[in-house]
Enzyme design. Structure first.
Site, PDB file in Angstrom:
ATOM      1  N   HIS A 164      35.755  30.261  74.565  1.00 23.63           N
ATOM      2  CA  HIS A 164      36.166  31.427  73.763  1.00 23.63           C
ATOM      3  C   HIS A 164      35.173  32.580  73.856  1.00 23.63           C
ATOM      4  O   HIS A 164      35.460  33.682  73.417  1.00 23.63           O
ATOM      5  CB  HIS A 164      36.339  31.010  72.297  1.00 23.63           C
ATOM      6  CG  HIS A 164      37.538  30.141  72.072  1.00 23.63           C
ATOM      7  ND1 HIS A 164      38.696  30.596  71.489  1.00 23.63           N
ATOM      8  CD2 HIS A 164      37.771  28.850  72.392  1.00 23.63           C
ATOM      9  CE1 HIS A 164      39.577  29.617  71.446  1.00 23.63           C
ATOM     10  NE2 HIS A 164      39.048  28.544  71.975  1.00 23.63           N
ATOM     11  N   ASP A 372      31.362  40.504  73.410  1.00 22.76           N
ATOM     12  CA  ASP A 372      32.349  39.683  72.702  1.00 22.76           C
ATOM     13  C   ASP A 372      33.287  39.077  73.727  1.00 22.76           C
ATOM     14  O   ASP A 372      33.732  39.783  74.648  1.00 22.76           O
ATOM     15  CB  ASP A 372      33.152  40.578  71.726  1.00 22.76           C
ATOM     16  CG  ASP A 372      33.559  39.844  70.459  1.00 22.76           C
ATOM     17  OD1 ASP A 372      33.694  38.607  70.513  1.00 22.76           O
ATOM     18  OD2 ASP A 372      33.749  40.506  69.419  1.00 22.76           O
TER      19      ASP A 372
END
Ligand code: ADQ
Length: 462
Positions: A164, A372
């Site tokens: 992720h 991110d």
């Protein structure tokens, strides 16, 4: 152990997605809401399935649980494993390193030993749950050794792994004293998924260099086993956000939020886990500078910053919280007035309708991470703006920036660039807001979390 059916699908993540609810004097366990749960619930409910994960500190979960037709298999961790495997190796070694080393990664052999031990616990629980030929889907950076550990004992299983967070370039990854073991661990999977093609490419380069793997950009071979490597950018339950955004309750709440803020001309919003990768401090510094230079008028412009408490046991997170709260105090002290604060800081979690109401109330959404993997908040904002209004300021250094091209993109380290884009977003004409928002909405409508889960599972042959 009681008789049970082994599962055709096993999902494995560090955290079991459950919360404890007390009903009629008994403990019940509910599936916690969230993107991954909503994406996987329909897939899990289609066949016998189990979710393997840690139920959280001191939760006292029993050996087996069930919620909404899904079996849950808690993996219990000792205090020392929480400290070394979770807070240590996962959150103080891998997390900062994989996010461009924005904080120094620490290497401790005791953390590594605990990481190996914990991965083995998850692997053993998974093996125990999986039926012959089952599909196993492992999630995230806490469990990079599990694919190989599982394959070694159960070659009959189809194993998928999805990361992720970003996968770093060679210059950073090469620091890890146990880099070969991590790559070999991941190469135990049949499908290895990343958020972006950059992450996937970094991985293949490293596997060839440090693990002796052979193959092309999207297929690697090691010890006679082939792994497919690809990008599967995650998304959100777009329809659900749009549905909630249209409810009268949310429309009313959005109006009420603006009223309670004193009906400012413009509302800026930040919604993040309180994490040093999210660029919350940068955003506050830029807002302060704009106030100081009178490019923003504190009488008609308000910044709402929502920060969910996160990893509070880790020192870097305590330092960040102090810094953010100091900045908020300093801005409000210098530019506020009796009954009027330029920054509204909310350090807590919100229910989804409240979050959507905040998205609907905001003229400008600030998503400024320094790195991110994806950033779902950016996508949630877009999905919630069924009125096709609002401006999204988005850091180029997020996975989401690869897809959300029509956002106002910015390099979060460029303070002048940030200042310019904040001002531009605040004054963006309605016609341009609509043009951009329509283009952004098209992306999240086409690419939602169900499509993501299906694509990954199809890749695994499910
Ligand atoms: P996170 O780092 O947690 O996820 P993000 O993708 O933004 O980051 O997801 C945060 C989630 O928390 C969003 O769904 C958001 O709605 C929710 N949230 C934030 N503030 C909240 C609040 N105050 N109350 C309730 N909910 C709140 C990691 C990676 C990301 C990647 C995701 C999914 O770091 O890059 O996008 O996994 O793969």
């Amino acid at each position: 152990m009681p008789e049970r059916t082994r599962s055709e699908l096993v999902v494995v993540s560090n955290r079991l997605p459950v919360t404890r609810a007390r009903r009629g004097g008994n403990d019940d366990w509910d599936l916690s809401p969230g993107g991954l749960v909503s994406a996987l619930t329909p897939v899990l409910q289609k066949r016998t399935s189990t979710w393997v994960g840690w139920p959280g500190p001191g939760s006292g979960a029993p050996r087996r649980l069930e919620s909404q037709g899904i079996q849950l298999r808690p993996v219990h961790l000792t205090r020392s494993q929480v400290e070394h495997y979770y807070e240590g190796f996962s959150n103080r070694t891998i997390w900062p390193l994989y996010h461009d080393a924005v904080r120094p990664a620490e290497y401790h052999r005791i953390w590594w030993a605990s990481y190996v031990e914990a991965n083995r616990l998850f692997a053993t629980a998974t093996i125990d749950e999986a039926a012959r030929g089952a599909i196993v889907w492992i999630h995230d950076y806490h469990l990079q050794l599990a694919p190989r550990m599982i394959r070694e004992r159960r070659p009959d299983l189809r194993i998928g792994f999805f990361l992720h967070i970003p996968f770093p370039p060679q210059e950073l990854f090469a620091q890890i004293p146990w880099r070969r073991q991590i790559l070999e661990g991941l190469l135990g999977a049949d499908v290895i998924g990343f958020q972006t093609t950059v992450g996937a490419r970094n991985f293949t380069v490293l596997c060839r260099r440090y693990a002796g793997a052979e193959g092309s950009r999207d297929e690697l071979r090691l010890h006679g086993h082939t792994s497919r490597v690809a990008a599967f950018p995650i998304s959100i339950d777009t329809q659900e956000f749009a549905r909630v955004a249209a409810t009268p309750e949310v429309v009313r709440l959005a109006g009420e939020i603006r009223t309670r803020l004193g009906n400012p001309r413009r509302v800026l919003l930040g919604v993040d886990r309180l994490d040093y990768t999210k660029g919350i401090d940068l955003r506050l510094l830029v807002f302060e500078e704009l106030l100081r230079e009178k490019k923003i008028d504190p009488r008609d412009c308000v910044l709402v910053q929502v920060a969910v408490p996160s990893r509070e046991q880790v020192h870097a997170y305590q330092t960040l919280r102090n810094e953010v709260e100091r900045l908020v105090g300093s801005i409000n002290g210098s530019f506020g007035d009796v009954g009027r604060s330029p920054v509204h800081y909310l350090h807590r979690s919100f229910a989804m309708p409240e979050l959507v109401a905040l998205y609907r109330a905001a003229d400008v959404m600030l998503v400024t991470p320094v790195r991110d993997g994806m950033n779902l908040v950016a996508k949630e904002y877009v999905a919630s703006r069924i009125d096709e209004r609002g401006a999204l300021v988005l850091s180029e250094l997020t996975g989401a920036a690869h897809e959300l091209r029509a956002a106002l993109q910015v390099n979060p380290y460029d303070v002048d660039g940030l200042k310019e884009v904040f001002v531009r977003a605040l004054e963006l004409p309605e016609s341009e807001q609509a043009r951009r928002m329509i283009a952004l909405r098209r992306v999240v409508e086409r690419h939602h979390v169900h499509a993501w889960a299906n694509a990954f599972l199809e890749g695994l042959g499910a």
